[in-house]
Design an enzyme around this catalytic site. Structure first.
Site, PDB file in Angstrom:
ATOM      1  N   CYS A   3      -1.789   2.018   7.652  1.00 28.70           N
ATOM      2  CA  CYS A   3      -0.932   0.982   7.080  1.00 28.70           C
ATOM      3  C   CYS A   3      -1.551  -0.418   7.200  1.00 28.70           C
ATOM      4  O   CYS A   3      -1.912  -0.858   8.273  1.00 28.70           O
ATOM      5  CB  CYS A   3       0.373   1.084   7.860  1.00 28.70           C
ATOM      6  SG  CYS A   3       1.444  -0.276   7.760  1.00 28.70           S
ATOM      7  N   CYS A  14       3.393  -5.293  15.518  1.00 28.64           N
ATOM      8  CA  CYS A  14       2.805  -4.358  16.493  1.00 28.64           C
ATOM      9  C   CYS A  14       1.291  -4.605  16.529  1.00 28.64           C
ATOM     10  O   CYS A  14       0.636  -4.584  15.475  1.00 28.64           O
ATOM     11  CB  CYS A  14       3.089  -2.920  16.080  1.00 28.64           C
ATOM     12  SG  CYS A  14       4.847  -2.588  15.841  1.00 28.64           S
ATOM     13  N   CYS A  39       3.332   8.246   1.432  1.00 31.63           N
ATOM     14  CA  CYS A  39       3.787   7.250   2.408  1.00 31.63           C
ATOM     15  C   CYS A  39       3.931   5.922   1.661  1.00 31.63           C
ATOM     16  O   CYS A  39       2.973   5.464   1.032  1.00 31.63           O
ATOM     17  CB  CYS A  39       2.740   7.159   3.514  1.00 31.63           C
ATOM     18  SG  CYS A  39       3.098   5.898   4.728  1.00 31.63           S
ATOM     19  N   GLU A  92       0.830  -1.212   0.000  1.00 34.90           N
ATOM     20  CA  GLU A  92       0.000   0.000   0.000  1.00 34.90           C
ATOM     21  C   GLU A  92       0.862   1.258   0.000  1.00 34.90           C
ATOM     22  O   GLU A  92       1.958   1.273   0.558  1.00 34.90           O
ATOM     23  CB  GLU A  92      -0.875   0.012   1.255  1.00 34.90           C
ATOM     24  CG  GLU A  92      -1.790  -1.188   1.324  1.00 34.90           C
ATOM     25  CD  GLU A  92      -2.575  -1.246   2.624  1.00 34.90           C
ATOM     26  OE1 GLU A  92      -3.373  -2.174   2.773  1.00 34.90           O
ATOM     27  OE2 GLU A  92      -2.384  -0.365   3.484  1.00 34.90           O
TER      28      GLU A  92
HETATM   29  S1  SF4 Z   1       4.349  -1.928   9.714  1.00 35.96           S
HETATM   30 FE1  SF4 Z   1       5.249  -0.670  11.364  1.00 35.96          FE
HETATM   31  S2  SF4 Z   1       3.629  -0.485  12.913  1.00 35.96           S
HETATM   32 FE2  SF4 Z   1       3.045  -2.165  11.526  1.00 35.96          FE
HETATM   33  S3  SF4 Z   1       3.848  -4.046  12.521  1.00 35.96           S
HETATM   34 FE3  SF4 Z   1       5.435  -3.323  11.111  1.00 35.96          FE
HETATM   35  S4  SF4 Z   1       6.783  -2.020  12.362  1.00 35.96           S
HETATM   36 FE4  SF4 Z   1       4.860  -2.286  13.512  1.00 35.96          FE
END
Ligand code: SF4
Length: 409
Positions: free
Chosen positions: A359, A139, A128, A109
């Site tokens: 995200c 996370c 982004c 994305e």
């Molecule tokens: S994309 Fe960024 S916020 Fe999402 S799990 Fe990976 S490190 Fe963590």
């Protein structure tokens, strides 16, 4: 491609295309390809110009090249590695989310955010981008983390997200002004490709974007941060901090079990000292989890006196967590505590919530609903883990699979 609020179905992915993307080639690699075929040096410049500056979408459109050379290039390279894209618009057209299907079917994305000119500031168009398909860090407030890790992106797959957005902007008479590596993936776990991508974006003969307009984020891969500092590029380093207490950060950013807060902040300070660039700390604000007065005090103590800026971002809704965004008055109190400690702080507005602009949200949607029982188990586990963290208990869980043995060094 669709450019409406209603996405079209992406076609089935073809078998993986093994040809490298042309935009992933360094200048000398491209020159060597032409030299090996006895072609004059200006041919490489023509292709580089068409790749980075013209609105072309295929080698066939580079009319300055003989047809046989265009065919030869097409047999060796892909002109565009993210051509299969679905767009969703929101915020009255100010936010565009792109879901890109790569040649092997992996989904990544990018999000393009338009900030109109105001009070003497020029308009900004910030993209982004993703550095990996999925993410191994896991996370729990992030939709990408829930998807797990698919693979590292190639250099061309990273920069082609930028070329794609730049073409769309150019068609509207606009210019891309900023690129942030804050999409899917942990950039410092794919650091070689990310550095090649930054080089291509920054190179005056390729994309020509000033280093100060490029931000690379990390969840705290300390050896990778040290490598960036040693290399010395002048881009901005953004650290996904999310908590100033290790017990809580163990839960919110599982890599904290390997590189704890003190080491991450020390590495960020070294980067600020070496580059003169202010470090940006990102904090996703989660109601009742990391937004308490004690958390604000801990963050103020941690960052007081640093060359740093904190961005407070209300959590985007994610299906698999029991958590929600902090109320705005709580975020404002948190910001005031940091402000009283002399730490520059900005409360960021969520962009494109109704199109899943955080995200991983679109890709998670494509992956389909996880089983309800699994979501319930995960929610219960997170409630238990965050409660233990609030009691100050450090996590004993192993590191997320897929991060072991990788450190960006
Ligand atoms: S994309 Fe960024 S916020 Fe999402 S799990 Fe990976 S490190 Fe963590």
């Amino acid at each position: 491609m669709t450019a409406s609020g209603t996405p079209a179905l992406l076609p089935m992915a073809p078998a993986r295309d093994e040809r490298p993307g042309i935009s992933g080639l360094a200048r000398d690699e491209l020159a060597a390809w032409f030299e090996a075929r006895g072609e004059p040096a200006y041919r490489a410049r023509q292709v580089a110009d068409a790749t980075w500056r013209a609105p072309a979408t295929s080698f066939g459109e580079i009319r300055t090249l003989p047809a046989s050379l265009r065919d030869h290039l097409d047999a060796s390279y892909r002109f565009d590695t993210v051509s299969d894209t679905e767009l969703r618009l929101s915020d009255g057209g100010l936010t565009e989310k792109g879901l890109h299907r790569l040649s092997d079917g992996a989904l990544v994305e990018s999000v393009l955010m338009h900030y109109p000119a105001r009070s003497g500031q020029r308009e900004r168009n910030t993209l982004c981008i993703s550095s990996q398909a999925g993410c191994a860090v896991g996370c729990p407030f992030c939709a990408t983390g829930e998807l797990g890790f698919t693979r590292d992106l190639e250099t061309a797959e990273i920069v082609d997200q930028v070329r794609h957005a730049a073409r769309r902007l150019a068609a509207a008479g606009r210019r891309l002004t900023n690129v942030v590596f804050m999409g899917m993936g942990e950039p410092l776990l794919n650091l070689d490709r990310v550095l090649e991508a930054v080089d291509a974006l920054n190179d005056p003969k390729r994309f020509a974007l000033g280093a100060r307009h490029i931000t690379v984020s990390t969840s705290g891969v300390v050896p990778g941060m040290a490598r960036l500092t040693a290399l010395g590029p002048q881009f901005t380093l953004a650290v996904s901090l999310h908590a100033a207490r290790d017990a809580l950060r163990d839960v919110l950013v599982p890599l904290n079990r390997r590189w704890p807060i003190a080491d991450v902040v020390e590495a960020a300070r070294a980067h600020a000292l070496a580059t003169g660039r202010r470090v940006s700390y990102e904090v996703t604000m989660i109601s009742g989890v990391n937004d308490t007065p004690a958390d604000a005090d801990a963050m103020a103590d941690l960052l007081r006196g640093d060359h740093a800026h904190v961005n407070l971002i209300p959590m985007n809704p994610v299906a698999h967590t029991p958590w929600t965004a902090s109320p705005m008055d709580v975020i404002e109190r948190f910001a005031a505590t940091l402000g009283d400690a002399g730490i520059g702080t900005t409360i960021r507005r969520n962009r494109g919530q109704e199109i899943g602009a955080a995200c991983g949200q679109l890709a998670a949607e494509r992956a389909g609903e996880p089983p309800a029982a699994a979501v319930a188990r995960r929610r219960e586990r997170l409630i238990g883990e965050s409660a233990a963290a609030l009691r100050g208990e450090r996590s004993r869980k192993p590191l997320p699979a897929g991060t072991a043995g990788r450190d960006g060094a």
